[in-house]
Design a protein around this motif. Sequence first.
Motif, PDB file in Angstrom:
ATOM      1  N   LYS A   1       0.828  -1.210   0.000  1.00 12.41           N
ATOM      2  CA  LYS A   1       0.000   0.000   0.000  1.00 12.41           C
ATOM      3  C   LYS A   1       0.862   1.259   0.000  1.00 12.41           C
ATOM      4  O   LYS A   1       0.491   2.297  -0.540  1.00 12.41           O
ATOM      5  CB  LYS A   1      -0.901  -0.031   1.246  1.00 12.41           C
ATOM      6  CG  LYS A   1      -2.133   0.817   1.156  1.00 12.41           C
ATOM      7  CD  LYS A   1      -3.101   0.443   2.265  1.00 12.41           C
ATOM      8  CE  LYS A   1      -3.415   1.555   3.223  1.00 12.41           C
ATOM      9  NZ  LYS A   1      -2.602   1.830   4.373  1.00 12.41           N
ATOM     10  N   GLY A   2       2.043   1.139   0.584  1.00 16.69           N
ATOM     11  CA  GLY A   2       2.967   2.272   0.631  1.00 16.69           C
ATOM     12  C   GLY A   2       3.377   2.768  -0.744  1.00 16.69           C
ATOM     13  O   GLY A   2       3.688   3.944  -0.920  1.00 16.69           O
ATOM     14  N   GLN A   3       3.359   1.869  -1.733  1.00 15.27           N
ATOM     15  CA  GLN A   3       3.709   2.261  -3.100  1.00 15.27           C
ATOM     16  C   GLN A   3       2.685   3.251  -3.651  1.00 15.27           C
ATOM     17  O   GLN A   3       3.043   4.250  -4.251  1.00 15.27           O
ATOM     18  CB  GLN A   3       3.769   1.017  -3.990  1.00 15.27           C
ATOM     19  CG  GLN A   3       4.904   0.085  -3.649  1.00 15.27           C
ATOM     20  CD  GLN A   3       6.241   0.674  -4.030  1.00 15.27           C
ATOM     21  OE1 GLN A   3       6.422   1.119  -5.144  1.00 15.27           O
ATOM     22  NE2 GLN A   3       7.159   0.725  -3.094  1.00 15.27           N
ATOM     23  N   GLU A   7       0.677   5.061  -1.812  1.00 17.30           N
ATOM     24  CA  GLU A   7       0.760   6.290  -1.019  1.00 17.30           C
ATOM     25  C   GLU A   7       1.915   7.165  -1.486  1.00 17.30           C
ATOM     26  O   GLU A   7       1.784   8.387  -1.575  1.00 17.30           O
ATOM     27  CB  GLU A   7       0.922   5.944   0.468  1.00 17.30           C
ATOM     28  CG  GLU A   7      -0.340   5.337   1.054  1.00 17.30           C
ATOM     29  CD  GLU A   7      -0.220   5.089   2.543  1.00 17.30           C
ATOM     30  OE1 GLU A   7       0.906   5.186   3.077  1.00 17.30           O
ATOM     31  OE2 GLU A   7      -1.253   4.797   3.171  1.00 17.30           O
ATOM     32  N   ALA A   8       3.044   6.527  -1.785  1.00 17.08           N
ATOM     33  CA  ALA A   8       4.192   7.304  -2.251  1.00 17.08           C
ATOM     34  C   ALA A   8       3.855   8.005  -3.563  1.00 17.08           C
ATOM     35  O   ALA A   8       4.151   9.191  -3.740  1.00 17.08           O
ATOM     36  CB  ALA A   8       5.413   6.402  -2.428  1.00 17.08           C
ATOM     37  N   GLY A   9       3.203   7.286  -4.464  1.00 15.48           N
ATOM     38  CA  GLY A   9       2.825   7.878  -5.745  1.00 15.48           C
ATOM     39  C   GLY A   9       1.852   9.033  -5.573  1.00 15.48           C
ATOM     40  O   GLY A   9       2.053  10.120  -6.113  1.00 15.48           O
ATOM     41  N   ARG A  10       0.816   8.789  -4.761  1.00 17.92           N
ATOM     42  CA  ARG A  10      -0.198   9.829  -4.570  1.00 17.92           C
ATOM     43  C   ARG A  10       0.371  11.029  -3.832  1.00 17.92           C
ATOM     44  O   ARG A  10       0.001  12.164  -4.104  1.00 17.92           O
ATOM     45  CB  ARG A  10      -1.420   9.275  -3.805  1.00 17.92           C
ATOM     46  CG  ARG A  10      -2.161   8.143  -4.495  1.00 17.92           C
ATOM     47  CD  ARG A  10      -2.594   8.459  -5.912  1.00 17.92           C
ATOM     48  NE  ARG A  10      -3.399   9.660  -6.039  1.00 17.92           N
ATOM     49  CZ  ARG A  10      -4.717   9.731  -5.880  1.00 17.92           C
ATOM     50  NH1 ARG A  10      -5.389   8.651  -5.586  1.00 17.92           N
ATOM     51  NH2 ARG A  10      -5.375  10.865  -6.036  1.00 17.92           N
ATOM     52  N   LEU A  36       0.777  12.474  -8.066  1.00 16.16           N
ATOM     53  CA  LEU A  36       0.330  11.685  -9.212  1.00 16.16           C
ATOM     54  C   LEU A  36      -1.146  11.346  -9.030  1.00 16.16           C
ATOM     55  O   LEU A  36      -1.607  11.099  -7.920  1.00 16.16           O
ATOM     56  CB  LEU A  36       1.143  10.393  -9.325  1.00 16.16           C
ATOM     57  CG  LEU A  36       2.613  10.543  -9.711  1.00 16.16           C
ATOM     58  CD1 LEU A  36       3.323   9.207  -9.586  1.00 16.16           C
ATOM     59  CD2 LEU A  36       2.751  11.078 -11.124  1.00 16.16           C
ATOM     60  N   LYS A  37      -1.855  11.310 -10.153  1.00 13.31           N
ATOM     61  CA  LYS A  37      -3.264  10.944 -10.091  1.00 13.31           C
ATOM     62  C   LYS A  37      -3.360   9.435  -9.865  1.00 13.31           C
ATOM     63  O   LYS A  37      -2.394   8.705 -10.063  1.00 13.31           O
ATOM     64  CB  LYS A  37      -3.964  11.315 -11.391  1.00 13.31           C
ATOM     65  CG  LYS A  37      -4.012  12.814 -11.629  1.00 13.31           C
ATOM     66  CD  LYS A  37      -4.885  13.116 -12.842  1.00 13.31           C
ATOM     67  CE  LYS A  37      -4.909  14.590 -13.133  1.00 13.31           C
ATOM     68  NZ  LYS A  37      -3.633  15.091 -13.690  1.00 13.31           N
ATOM     69  N   GLN A  87      -2.351   7.367 -12.847  1.00 10.28           N
ATOM     70  CA  GLN A  87      -0.906   7.418 -13.103  1.00 10.28           C
ATOM     71  C   GLN A  87      -0.164   6.513 -12.120  1.00 10.28           C
ATOM     72  O   GLN A  87       0.770   5.801 -12.492  1.00 10.28           O
ATOM     73  CB  GLN A  87      -0.395   8.859 -12.956  1.00 10.28           C
ATOM     74  CG  GLN A  87      -0.854   9.775 -14.067  1.00 10.28           C
ATOM     75  CD  GLN A  87      -0.519  11.236 -13.799  1.00 10.28           C
ATOM     76  OE1 GLN A  87      -0.698  11.732 -12.695  1.00 10.28           O
ATOM     77  NE2 GLN A  87      -0.033  11.922 -14.828  1.00 10.28           N
ATOM     78  N   TYR A 107       2.012   3.490 -13.678  1.00  9.45           N
ATOM     79  CA  TYR A 107       3.471   3.570 -13.664  1.00  9.45           C
ATOM     80  C   TYR A 107       4.113   2.929 -12.432  1.00  9.45           C
ATOM     81  O   TYR A 107       5.297   2.632 -12.439  1.00  9.45           O
ATOM     82  CB  TYR A 107       3.924   5.037 -13.763  1.00  9.45           C
ATOM     83  CG  TYR A 107       3.476   5.699 -15.033  1.00  9.45           C
ATOM     84  CD1 TYR A 107       4.007   5.314 -16.259  1.00  9.45           C
ATOM     85  CD2 TYR A 107       2.495   6.680 -15.014  1.00  9.45           C
ATOM     86  CE1 TYR A 107       3.586   5.904 -17.431  1.00  9.45           C
ATOM     87  CE2 TYR A 107       2.065   7.284 -16.196  1.00  9.45           C
ATOM     88  CZ  TYR A 107       2.615   6.878 -17.401  1.00  9.45           C
ATOM     89  OH  TYR A 107       2.195   7.458 -18.558  1.00  9.45           O
ATOM     90  N   ILE A 108       3.335   2.763 -11.369  1.00  5.48           N
ATOM     91  CA  ILE A 108       3.936   2.255 -10.139  1.00  5.48           C
ATOM     92  C   ILE A 108       3.391   0.872  -9.761  1.00  5.48           C
ATOM     93  O   ILE A 108       4.152  -0.070  -9.560  1.00  5.48           O
ATOM     94  CB  ILE A 108       3.726   3.263  -8.977  1.00  5.48           C
ATOM     95  CG1 ILE A 108       4.432   4.578  -9.330  1.00  5.48           C
ATOM     96  CG2 ILE A 108       4.261   2.687  -7.673  1.00  5.48           C
ATOM     97  CD1 ILE A 108       4.082   5.724  -8.433  1.00  5.48           C
ATOM     98  N   PRO A 135       3.267  -2.217 -13.091  1.00  6.83           N
ATOM     99  CA  PRO A 135       4.521  -2.892 -13.459  1.00  6.83           C
ATOM    100  C   PRO A 135       4.956  -3.919 -12.415  1.00  6.83           C
ATOM    101  O   PRO A 135       5.449  -4.998 -12.763  1.00  6.83           O
ATOM    102  CB  PRO A 135       5.530  -1.742 -13.533  1.00  6.83           C
ATOM    103  CG  PRO A 135       4.720  -0.526 -13.795  1.00  6.83           C
ATOM    104  CD  PRO A 135       3.410  -0.747 -13.100  1.00  6.83           C
ATOM    105  N   GLN A 136       4.754  -3.598 -11.146  1.00 10.52           N
ATOM    106  CA  GLN A 136       5.137  -4.534 -10.086  1.00 10.52           C
ATOM    107  C   GLN A 136       4.165  -5.711 -10.035  1.00 10.52           C
ATOM    108  O   GLN A 136       4.558  -6.856  -9.812  1.00 10.52           O
ATOM    109  CB  GLN A 136       5.163  -3.821  -8.738  1.00 10.52           C
ATOM    110  CG  GLN A 136       6.180  -2.697  -8.683  1.00 10.52           C
ATOM    111  CD  GLN A 136       6.199  -2.004  -7.330  1.00 10.52           C
ATOM    112  OE1 GLN A 136       6.373  -2.639  -6.299  1.00 10.52           O
ATOM    113  NE2 GLN A 136       6.003  -0.705  -7.327  1.00 10.52           N
TER     114      GLN A 136
END
Lengths: 249, 233
Positions: free
Chosen positions: B129-131, B133-136, B140-141, B144, B148-149, B152-153
């Motif tokens: 979930k941290g991924q 949160e980091a993006g937002r 980033l929308k 997005q 992009y985050i 891919p993972q």
Amino acid sequence: MTQDKNDPIIQVTDLHKSFGRLEVLAGINETVKRGEVVAVIGPSGSGKSTFLRCLNLLEQPTAGHILIDGVDITDKKTDINKVRQGMGMVFQHFNLFPHLKVIDNITLAPLQLKVFPDKESARKAGMELLDRVGLADKAGSYPVQLSGGQKQRIAIARALAMSPRIMLFDEPTSALDPEMVGEVLKVMTDLAGEGMTMVIVTHEMGFAREAADRVLFMDGGIIAEQGRPEEIFSNPKNPRTREFLSKVL
Amino acid sequence: MEGFFQFLQSFDLGRQIYQTVFYADRWSWYLDGLKLTLQLTCGAILIGTLLGVITALFSISGFAPLRFIAKVYTTIIRGTPTTVQLLIMYNVIMVSSTNKLLVGTLAFGINSGAYVAEILRGGIMSVDKGQTEAGRSLGLKSWQTMLYIVLPQAIKTSIPTYTSEFIVLFKETSIAGLIAVTELTKIANMITSQTYNAMVPLIVSALIYLAVVMLLTFVFGKLERRLRKSDAR
């Protein structure tokens, strides 16, 4: 930043947050001035992290208002993505993007959000940031190849890449091995020295004392006491602050 | 070659093999069958992947009707036998179509889509979930951050299960004979009915399936190792 040093950049009024029946924040009123470095301390479960995460709406407040640079982010009409672009956040567990190289971790958001006109200028700015946190040689590495301290410095660089006016730190050194705490705190101290507005949830009392302009002591979902670090640490007035400090110092 | 055939004719099993594999170039029938099997599989995995990605995104969407559609689709498809789905497609939904290969490809594709969706949904859920949160937190929308985050993972962790779905699908096309697609198993049956020999055609087709599966396993294994290398752990 040419704005007045003393104008408020974060204004929180009567902030409440509940998870189900559990009330985590029970009415917080707080104003952070531009360029101020605020350390938030307190026992675990006191609502420190929730408070911080409300500031960029990673947690949706149950009630109350939060104004960032005069914009009420609790207003449904506010474009929170726009506001978040001006606020960096650093997490306890770094949350670097493992599938991207260090430099791409840093340039992803600026490129997607068109902060830079092209890849080259984004990369150049990214390299400057890496240089600033002392990790320019790691640009081509993947996060798994880095130590905890290095990861957190990259995470700080990543947040800075959006040129934020405010930086939020959620226990940035809690997941680090002791010998790596210093390198991260050093980057944060430098940042504070450059006039960045910072709100830092931390267990590093020494750092709070040295680097913060003001310390907030949270307990039971409210700010139980606040003041200049030397007052809080040397002469706490609230008995709960005293009790907490006697345990951690 | 002549000598080999004479040798085969000299004992019983050899005569059976000659009859069912070499006589009248029957070996080329197996190859034609395999070709159809592979066509079915590849067509179906393409459709399945497309449907699966869309369905997985629906199933994690914040918009309840989309989640509902995804739920209904995966529940029905995963809750009914593939054979029945294939027959419904052939005898009910596309009863007017004369292109049996198309009917089969669609049926297997729709079937596979539900499984691919679940595989991918699992992959998305497994991303910390941290991924997000980091993006937002960077501004980033939501889409997005997903594109992009998270994706891919998620795709990377989904690949081993996805490749085994491909192999399952490849074997499952052996029921397409039910709607008269002359894939490998159907060919074996046809040769049996001409030669009154069941053993050799079935074992030959089994060996062909096995060889292809082993080849696929090898190729996918290599691919996964390559992907893991880019992790540079």
